[in-house]
Write an enzyme that holds these catalytic residues in place. Sequence first.
Site, short mmCIF file in Angstrom:
data_model
loop_
_atom_site.label_atom_id
_atom_site.label_comp_id
_atom_site.label_asym_id
_atom_site.label_seq_id
_atom_site.Cartn_x
_atom_site.Cartn_y
_atom_site.Cartn_z
N CYS A 82 0.70 -1.13 -0.03
CA CYS A 82 0.01 0.09 0.03
C CYS A 82 0.90 1.20 0.11
CB CYS A 82 -1.05 -0.20 0.99
SG CYS A 82 -2.51 1.14 0.96
N HIS A 191 -3.61 -4.82 -0.88
CA HIS A 191 -3.31 -5.33 0.52
C HIS A 191 -3.35 -6.87 0.37
CE1 HIS A 191 -3.20 -1.95 3.30
NE2 HIS A 191 -4.08 -1.34 2.24
N GLU A 193 -2.77 -9.15 2.34
CA GLU A 193 -2.97 -9.52 3.68
C GLU A 193 -4.65 -9.73 3.85
OE1 GLU A 193 -2.50 -5.28 4.92
OE2 GLU A 193 -1.50 -6.84 3.22
#
Length: 211
Positions: A82, A191, A193
């Site tokens: 990011c 992202h 994750e």
Amino acid sequence: MGRRVTVLDYGSGNIRSAVRALEHVGAEVSLSHDSKEILEADGLVVPGVGAFATVMEGLKAVDAIRWIGRRIAGSRPVLGICVGLQVMFEEGVEHGVRTQGIGEWPGTVERLAAEVVPHMGWNTVRPPEGSELFSGIENERFYFVHSYGVQHWNFDVNVPEMTPPQVTWADHGGPFIAAVENGPLSATQFHPEKSGDAGAALLQNWLRTLG
């Protein structure tokens, strides 16, 4: 034994999710800004949320820019996420204020040219042929949350033996850079994750590059 990964701890929010995602795909993860851990890890993850200028201040406060540069110079893998991608560029412009970035890549982070900002949600990407990060997940969707991005790529390589970076694009009101793979330095605007199975697969792909 899993690859040893340090997630850079410099005050950025929501980094526990990155730690958990890396652990989920088999990495041995530490959360630290200690120079020894940064330099000795198989891989370093540089997360980032919020404002470009705030992230740069946080990195400077723990002297992280020096250690990031030393890893890259020594061909030691680094992954930005990011705003961790954005600060790898030359500068960011937010509310008319220009902030110098780390400068590994030429380019300016600017507000996205879209009617709806922030760009929040799932989106497809266009990885280049031969991408290691996106191997096997070229047609998947990833989760984005951002209002700014790099919308122009001006990396001019005139050295024959130098491999040009691989750039992945996405669209929101126009094209913007979704990821870059450049030797030891890789980064994603989205992202991983928060991107479910596709994000986990991308992190696994990155771990495979750690040697």
